[in-house]
Design a protein around this motif. Structure first.
Motif, PDB file in Angstrom:
ATOM      1  N   ILE A 102      -3.313  27.414   4.871  1.00 32.57           N
ATOM      2  CA  ILE A 102      -2.882  28.188   6.037  1.00 32.57           C
ATOM      3  C   ILE A 102      -3.570  27.688   7.295  1.00 32.57           C
ATOM      4  N   VAL A 103      -3.010  28.093   8.449  1.00 30.33           N
ATOM      5  CA  VAL A 103      -3.649  27.770   9.722  1.00 30.33           C
ATOM      6  C   VAL A 103      -4.595  28.907  10.094  1.00 30.33           C
ATOM      7  N   ASP A 104      -5.374  28.679  11.153  1.00 30.87           N
ATOM      8  CA  ASP A 104      -6.415  29.627  11.543  1.00 30.87           C
ATOM      9  C   ASP A 104      -5.796  30.906  12.126  1.00 30.87           C
ATOM     10  N   PRO A 105      -6.058  32.083  11.548  1.00 33.29           N
ATOM     11  CA  PRO A 105      -5.421  33.296  12.081  1.00 33.29           C
ATOM     12  C   PRO A 105      -6.107  33.892  13.305  1.00 33.29           C
ATOM     13  N   ILE A 106      -7.346  33.488  13.596  1.00 35.04           N
ATOM     14  CA  ILE A 106      -8.093  34.195  14.635  1.00 35.04           C
ATOM     15  C   ILE A 106      -7.544  33.932  16.037  1.00 35.04           C
TER      16      ILE A 106
END
Lengths: 235, 83, 122
Positions: C75-79
């Motif tokens: 996944i990519v960074d959710p922040i």
């Protein structure tokens, strides 16, 4: 003036050249996640139970920021309502052109569907893309359509502010319940986490998102409604 | 590769729309161009794997903010014609 | 130099930011200045989302079965996405506030030209 503008233009071009050269040659995309993101990715299922990690971050891990954001939105809505209030009495003779028949019929058919879609977005916020902010914006756009199509549609200020204050208050109450019953402010685990990926799961996240959606929707609606009602008043 | 081409085309359209938004004489056209920048930005967010942000940008940036701009513009224009 | 999706997005974001600054500095109409600020907002949001992108990964939604094992590699960074999500909504509020303030200023001087507001100059 032209000299100043061309100097500024050169300055901005130089700035752009520096940053673009930095970004295009020296920066390459990350190969793996950072430490915090990796923690969220690995532990969110056990700790929060929401498949949508963005919702988990917005509502739980960084829930206090969301509370502050909602407060800022409330302040802007309040200031706009305050600034648009005029000393002159409301001019009752409505000079607005009525919306066309096509627009009115379409509004009758579409407004309930758009509101239903908005509530779908924020009820499913912990499972699929979406959440309180998007759902609230969609609901507000339904009211924009209603207000534009019907010249004499009046949205009640009382209902809007009642919804807004009740949902904001419940948001804070749920946060405090997290302190009392679970680990900390806005902790969602005081309700059972449920089956991962079903609609009633992830503890308090769906409830918090419903309240955020109602609050954002009523705030944006009140901004648009204030602007609409001030159209007939002398500025 | 196809993603790169789409991104480049989107970027060119967005820069063009930003130019229109800044330099067009009619404010109506400028506001709609600014809304179009937001709309194409939401497609770019889909390419960058951010569907949540894309939903928000599409509904707020190109929907509600354009409506608010037009309400204010209408109010100013109405005063101009009355005067 | 090999361009990737992130580099292109960063360049688009930077150009939009510069276009916004340019509009805010050089334009005389207050509505145009506010449009410049909203372009600036869009550019900053694109830069922030692009900085959180991880190569060849999908959106941070752990939906299908295969994402539930070895999640962190897929996944990519959710922040940054969560940050931008709230920033867009605040951006709408601030834009509306600026527009209403422009309305107030128009009521004072009956003009939208920034050059007619010289009360603080001496």
């Amino acid at each position: 003036m032209i000299l100043r503008n061309s100097l500024l233009f050169l300055l901005l071009i130089a700035f752009a050249a520096i940053i673009i050269s930095l970004f295009s040659t020296n920066y390459s995309e990350a190969e793996q996640l950072g430490i915090v993101a990796k923690h969220y990715a690995e532990n969110a299922k056990a700790e929060v139970g929401a498949p949508n990690l963005v919702s988990a971050v917005v509502v739980t891990y960084r829930g206090l920021d969301t509370l502050g954001e909602v407060v800022i939105l409330f302040l802007t809505a309040a200031i706009i309502g305050f600034m648009l209030k005029s000393k002159h009495s409301v001019n009752n003779s409505d000079k607005r052109i009525k919306g066309s028949e096509i627009l009115e019929t379409a509004a009758n058919a579409l407004v309930p569907i758009i509101i239903l879609f908005g509530s779908y977005i924020f009820i499913n916020g912990h499972l699929s893309p979406g959440g309180g902010f998007q759902g609230g914006a969609v609901i507000a756009s339904a009211f924009v359509l209603l207000v534009m199509a019907k010249a004499n549609a009046k949205l009640s200020h009382k209902i809007i502010s009642f919804t807004e204050s009740v949902s904001g208050f419940s948001f804070v109450i749920i946060g405090v319940l997290g302190i009392i019953l679970a680990a900390g402010f806005l902790d969602n685990t005081f309700l059972p986490l449920g089956k991962y990926g079903s609609i009633i799961s992830a503890g308090a996240i769906p409830i918090i998102y419903i309240f955020i959606g109602l609050k954002v929707g009523s705030e944006l609606t009140s901004i648009v409604n204030n602007l609409k009602e001030s159209q007939n008043i002398e500025i | 590769m196809i993603q790169l081409i789409i991104a480049i085309v989107l970027g060119m359209i967005m820069i063009l729309m930003a130019g229109v938004a800044i330099y067009h004489k009619k404010l109506k056209v400028a506001i709609i161009a600014a809304g179009a920048v937001s709309l194409f930005a939401s497609i770019l967010y889909i390419l960058l794997a951010a569907p949540d942000v894309a939903l928000t940008e599409a509904s707020i940036g190109s929907g509600l903010s354009v409506v608010i701009f037009f309400y204010v513009l209408n109010k100013i224009r109405k005063y101009d014609t009355e005067k | 130099m090999i361009f990737s999706l992130v580099n292109i997005s960063l360049i688009i974001g930077i150009l939009l930011v510069l276009a916004g600054i340019w509009a805010a500095i050089t334009q005389k109409n207050i509505i145009k200045i506010i449009i410049g600020f909203s372009l600036f907002d869009t550019g900053i949001h694109i830069i922030m989302v692009a900085l959180g992108y991880v190569k060849n990964n999908t959106a941070p939604i752990l939906d299908s079965e295969n994402l539930r094992t070895g999640t962190a590699d897929k996944i990519v960074d959710p922040i940054p996405q969560a940050l931008v999500l709230t920033a867009i909504v605040i951006g709408l509020g601030v834009t509306a506030l600026m527009l209403v303030y422009a309305l107030k200023m128009y009521r004072e001087k009956k003009s939208l030209n920034i050059n007619s507001f010289k009360d603080l100059k001496w």
